[in-house]
Each structure stands twice: as structure tokens, then as C-alpha cells.
Write a protein that holds these residues in place. Structure first.
Motif, mmCIF file in Angstrom:
data_model
loop_
_atom_site.group_PDB
_atom_site.id
_atom_site.type_symbol
_atom_site.label_atom_id
_atom_site.label_comp_id
_atom_site.label_asym_id
_atom_site.label_seq_id
_atom_site.Cartn_x
_atom_site.Cartn_y
_atom_site.Cartn_z
ATOM 1 N N ASP A 118 0.795 -1.173 0.029
ATOM 2 C CA ASP A 118 0.068 0.073 0.083
ATOM 3 C C ASP A 118 0.636 1.131 -0.001
ATOM 4 O O ASP A 118 2.113 1.239 0.326
ATOM 5 N N ASP A 119 0.124 2.469 -0.379
ATOM 6 C CA ASP A 119 1.095 3.606 -0.358
ATOM 7 C C ASP A 119 2.429 3.485 -0.949
ATOM 8 O O ASP A 119 3.437 4.116 -0.159
ATOM 9 N N GLU A 136 -4.445 4.976 -6.291
ATOM 10 C CA GLU A 136 -5.685 5.605 -5.301
ATOM 11 C C GLU A 136 -5.592 6.844 -5.404
ATOM 12 O O GLU A 136 -4.681 7.673 -5.742
HETATM 13 MG MG MG Z 1 -3.235 3.687 0.279
#
Ligand code: MG
Ligand code: C2E
Ligand code: MG
Length: 529
Positions: free
Chosen positions: A430-431, A487
Motif C-alpha cells: 500500500d501507499d 489510489e
Molecule cells: Mg493507500
């Protein structure tokens, strides 16, 4: 005039066997400066009122040597005109030395020879009592010490602590006090009037740890996170100063370790906030205060939903509605995230099974997994059980974790990844791009994809460096055969940019906000899924 008449033993003790003193004044001169006034007052009081005294004093011998003596005096004859005092003198040097050794032992850390916790707290208390210039408390915590200790054993750990103590001593200098505060934590107290400012010392400490430590022919890198709190601005009591220096240290650690930080009012507010949140968090799970919302994961080409990311929401009766940014990191600190995270996995799987039961077929649900959940041994077990209980294939669950998982002190990370991979679950970082971007790990980890951080998408397509980062991430992913989900897609310009880069999956307000389960189901039905 009082004429002293001393026994041979007394003369020996004061070192005047060859030259017996003829006057009381001459005896007085033998008494150390610091104690003389006390003795003088005791003698005067004896002459005036009679009675007796019993004092422990230091004697300065003719040779210059200092001895401890017990001095007992008694008036003979009636006050107020006592003319004779009988006294006893005992050499108690040895007893005083033993007492002093015991006292210092109780204040010393046996491994490093520094002050221990009690010792430095006592010293700090004394300094705060003396109304002199301000002083600064420096809290030092070694990063990743636990890892070395676990991997190499306690002998190596001890050796490392001793070397660290020596380095710290050099940094703090002779003006400051230094203690081993416990485990791998050290505490220094420096005077603001000292030669170097506390900030200079803090910078010197982080610098001193930039060089590795050697043990058994190998080199280890151990860094230090450092927090400072100054008396009186940042605290008036010992407890406040130590707590606030600790909070500043903790903040330094959170901001990436190997750095130092001075306590600030903002930290104070955060600390208050933390205490509040942590107290409420403990009960939140039992009280059923959490729920999940689901943000559609979509195909950027046609906007159709292929899955969902489960995002936690907390409604606390006393604090109100809190977004995850307000409590996840606290839950990670306290460890509550382990139970909360297990609940999230279970709830998302139950929801997925419900949707499927209703004939809706999102292909997968993604949950966020904290690095703390990777530190416990049974993450694969928890996931296997949740899938099993709800009759779901592994591929219907996606786990999102941040790069922090990769740098935490978890020796079993690779094994955990392997076990998760064997369950068939989809593993995603993620990220991506925000964290440590330990690119060398990417090849070794059995992961399926990356989520491009929305931090970079925000500046797209206008900001050249954001554009460059998005291009780089897309390139890395393509060459390693990894899926990319973007995202935070908020507008069509970003959507077009991503499609041009060859990124076909995304989520964001352009398509849908996080939705309640019912809203999500309605959303799927509208798309005819
Ligand atoms: Mg994220
Ligand atoms: P994340 O995993 O990166 O989740 C995406 C965040 O971006 C979500 O914030 C989402 O609401 C928000 N978002 C989605 N689309 C857009 C958009 O178009 N523009 C903007 N500006 N934001 C968008 P949220 O729900 O507040 O979650 C924040 C973070 O909290 C998550 O970031 C995740 O790291 C963490 N989190 C959420 N739920 C959980 C959980 O169950 N467990 C753990 N460990 N962490 C969670
Ligand atoms: Mg996420």
C-alpha cells in the motif's frame, strides 16, 4: 579557656601524636572546613546549656589525608559554666566508605557503570531543587537493538550496550550526567549553562551512531532516536520532563529514526490526544464501536467495479466519529491493532460471503493489515480460519500492507509472506513510494501488486516530479510483473494520465467514496453485477 586533653588514640586519629594540640582552636583546625561550624556550634551549646553531642565529621590530618570520625562530647560540671568537656573520638572511615560504596552501587548500572534509573532520577531531582540555570533532559533510545539482541544473543547485546554507553559518554561530555535508563534506553541531563547546547549534544549523539558497531568480526548498524525536554519550559517536575523527553524521542522514532526532536506544545496536545484515544480504544472492540465501509476498486477503462477496499470507521461514544488516521497508529503502539485487525479480516470476509450469497460478485475485498499484525505469529492462521469459516477462496481476499512491514524487526517476515501466498490471498504493498521504497525487497517478496500512493497522484499531471514518480512506479511494476492500483483518483485528467501510463486499476472519489455495505450492494446492482 577550654584545654583539650586527648587520649593517645584520639591523637592518633587526628594524626597529631607527635604534636598534641594545646588549645580547642587548634583541635578545631583539624576538622574539615565543611564540618567545622557544626562542631563549633555543638561545643558552644554544650558550654552554655550542658548536655552532650554526637557528630560524624571529616578530619583533615596533618598529612592532608581526610578521615571520617565520630565525635562524642559531654559536659562535666554545671551549665552555664562548664569548664570541662569529655569526649570520645572514633575513626569511622571504613564504615563510611562501605556505606558510600553501597549507596553508589544502588545508583549504578552494573553493566555500563553509568547511573541507573534511580540514580539519575535522584540527581535530576536535586538539580531541579537547586534554583540554578535550566537544564535539559535527553532521552535516547537505540533503534533496532532488539533485533541484534535476538539474533546474536545476550552476550553480544551486552557488548553493544557497553560500546553505546562509551560513545554516549563522549557525546555528553564531562558536564552532563548520563544513565542507562533501562533496556536499550539512556538518559542524559545537561546544564543549559554547560559548554555545549543540548541540541549540539543531541546532534552529536545521532552522528556518533552513524558508524556501525563491530561484534565477532561483523558490523551492525544501530542508530539512536533522541528526544529533548527543557526545564522549566517543557516540564517542572522530574516526571514531566522525562515523559516529555520520551514523547519527543518517540516522535523522532516515528519520523524515521536516527534523528532528534525537541518537545513541542503540539506534541503535548498529541500526547493528551493519545491518552484519550488509547483509553477508549481498549473497550471499543468489545463495545462493537467499529464498522467497515467499502470503497469500490474499479477498472479505469470503463469504471466498472471489480472489488472493494474495506476501510475501518470508529464511532466512540465519548470522542465521536474518528477517521483511521486518528487512531490506527495509537492502536499500533498499544498493540490493540492485533485484535482490531483480526476483527477487520473476519468482518470483511463475512461481508464478502453475504454479497456472494445475494448474487453479487465483486471478485475481491482488500483489507489493510498493520505491520504489528505481521509481528504476531498467527496472521496466516487467522486468515485461513476467516476464509474457511465463510467458505471463501483465498483469491477473494487481498491484504494491503505498507513498506513498514519490511523494515520492522520481524525475522520471520519472509516465512509469513510465503504462508500467506500459499493461502492464495492477494498481497499488495500500500501507499507505494511514500515509505522506504526498499526496492531490493520487491524482487524477493512473493507479492502481487503495488498501490501507487495518492500523495503522488495529487500533483498529476501538472507537477513534473510527481509525474516522474508515477512513471517510475509504473515502470518498476511492469518489469517485475506486478499489478498497479492507483489510489485517490479524483478527476478525469488523472484517469487519462494513468491509462496512458498503462495503469488500468484504481479507486477514488471520481468513481465512488467509501460506501456502507448496503450502498455498495446498490452500487454493484446499478452496474448490473
Ligand atoms: Mg493507500
Ligand atoms: P489507505 O489504505 O491508503 O486508504 C485510502 C484512503 O484514501 C482512505 O482513507 C480513503 O477514504 C481515501 N480516499 C479514497 N479515495 C480518495 C480520493 O479520491 N481522494 C482522497 N483525497 N482520498 C481518497 P481512510 O479511510 O481515512 O483511511 C486512511 C488510512 O487508514 C488507510 O489508507 C489505511 O492506511 C488506514 N486504514 C483504514 N482502515 C484500516 C484498517 O482496517 N486497518 C488498518 N491497519 N489500517 C486501516
Ligand atoms: Mg489501503
Amino acid at each position: 579557656m577550654i584545654r583539650p586533653s586527648l587520649t593517645d588514640e584520639a591523637l592518633r586519629i587526628i594524626g597529631r601524636s607527635d604534636d598534641p594540640p594545646r588549645s580547642l582552636e587548634s583541635v578545631m583546625e583539624q576538622i574539615a572546613d565543611e564540618d567545622r561550624q557544626r562542631v563549633r556550634e555543638a561545643v558552644e551549646s554544650l558550654v552554655r546549656d550542658g548536655g552532650a553531642f554526637d557528630l560524624e565529621v571529616r578530619l583533615r590530618r596533618a598529612s592532608g589525608e581526610l578521615r571520617w570520625a565520630r565525635l562524642i562530647g559531654q559536659a562535666e560540671g554545671r551549665a552555664p559554666m562548664t569548664t570541662r568537656i569529655t569526649g570520645t573520638l572514633q575513626d569511622i572511615t571504613q564504615r563510611r566508605q562501605i556505606e558510600e560504596a553501597l549507596r553508589s552501587q544502588a545508583r549504578t548500572d552494573p553493566l555500563t557503570g553509568l547511573y541507573n534509573r534511580d540514580g539519575i532520577l535522584g540527581e535530576l531531582e536535586r538539580r531541579l531543587g537547586d534554583a540554578r540555570d535550566g537544564c535539559t533532559v535527553i532521552y535516547i533510545d537505540l533503534d533496532r537493538f532488539k533485533l541484534v539482541n535476538d539474533l546474536l544473543g545476550h552476550a553480544a547485546g551486552d557488548q553493544l550496550l557497553i560500546s553505546a554507553a562509551r560513545r554516549l559518554e563522549r557525546c555528553v561530555g564531562e558536564d552532563g550526567l548520563l544513565a542507562r535508563f533501562g533496556g536499550d534506553e539512556f538518559l542524559a541531563v545537561v546544564d543549559d549553562a554547560g559548554r555545549d547546547a543540548a541540541e549540539t549534544i543531541a546532534a552529536r549523539i545521532t552522528q556518533a551512531f552513524s558508524e556501525g558497531f563491530r561484534y565477532a568480526g561483523e558490523e551492525f548498524s544501530i542508530t539512536a532516536s533522541v528526544g529533548l525536554a527543557r526545564h522549566p519550559e517543557h516540564g517542572r517536575t522530574v516526571q514531566q520532563l522525562v515523559n516529555n523527553a520520551d514523547a519527543a524521542m518517540y516522535d523522532a522514532k516515528r519520523r524515521g529514526r536516527n534523528t532528534w526532536q525537541v518537545f513541542t506544545p503540539e506534541l503535548e496536545r498529541q500526547q493528551y490526544d493519545r491518552v484519550q484515544v488509547e483509553a477508549q480504544l481498549r473497550r471499543a472492540l468489545d463495545n462493537d464501536e467499529f464498522r467497515l465501509v467499502y470503497q469500490p476498486l474499479v477498472s479505469l477503462d470503463d469504471g466498472r467495479t471489480f472489488g472493494a477496499e474495506a476501510l475501518i470507521r470508529w464511532h466512540s461514544p465519548s470522542l465521536g466519529e474518528l477517521p483511521p488516521d486518528r487512531f490506527i497508529s495509537h492502536a499500533e503502539t498499544t498493540g490493540d491493532i492485533v485484535h482490531i485487525g483480526a476483527w477487520v479480516i473476519g468482518a470483511a470476509c463475512r461481508q464478502m460471503a453475504d454479497w456472494r450469497g445475494a448474487g453479487l460478485m465483486p471478485s475481491r475485498v482488500a483489507v489493510n493489515v498493520s505491520y504489528r499484525q505481521f509481528l504476531t505469529e498467527d496472521l496466516p492462521q487467522i486468515i485461513a480460519r476467516a476464509l474457511d469459516e465463510h467458505g471463501l477462496p483465498g483469491s477473494s481476499l487481498e491484504l494491503e500492507f505498507t513498506e513498514r512491514v519490511l523494515i520492522e524487526d520481524a525475522p520471520d517476515t519472509l516465512r509469513t509472506f510465503q504462508a500467506l501466498r500459499e493461502l492464495g490471498v492477494v498481497l499488495t504493498i500500500d501507499d507505494f513510494g511514500e515509505g522506504y521504497s526498499a526496492l531490493n525487497y520487491l524482487r524477493r517478496l512473493p507479492i502481487h501488486g503495488l498501490k501507487l500512493s495518492q500523495a503522488f497522484l495529487q500533483g498529476v499531471p501538472g507537477n513534473p516530479s510527481d509525474v516522474a514518480i508515477c512513471q517510475a512506479v509504473a515502470g518498476i511494476a511492469r518489469s517485475l510483473g506486478l499489478e498497479v492500483v492507483a489510489e485517490g483518483v479524483e478527476n478525469t485528467a488523472q484517469r487519462t494520465f494513468l491509462l496512458d501510463l498503462g495503469i488500468h486499476l484504481g479507486q477514488g472519489f471520481l468513481f465512488a467514496k467509501p460506501l456502507s455495505p448496503d450502498e455498495f450492494a446498490a452500487h454493484l446492482r446499478r452496474q448490473g453485477r
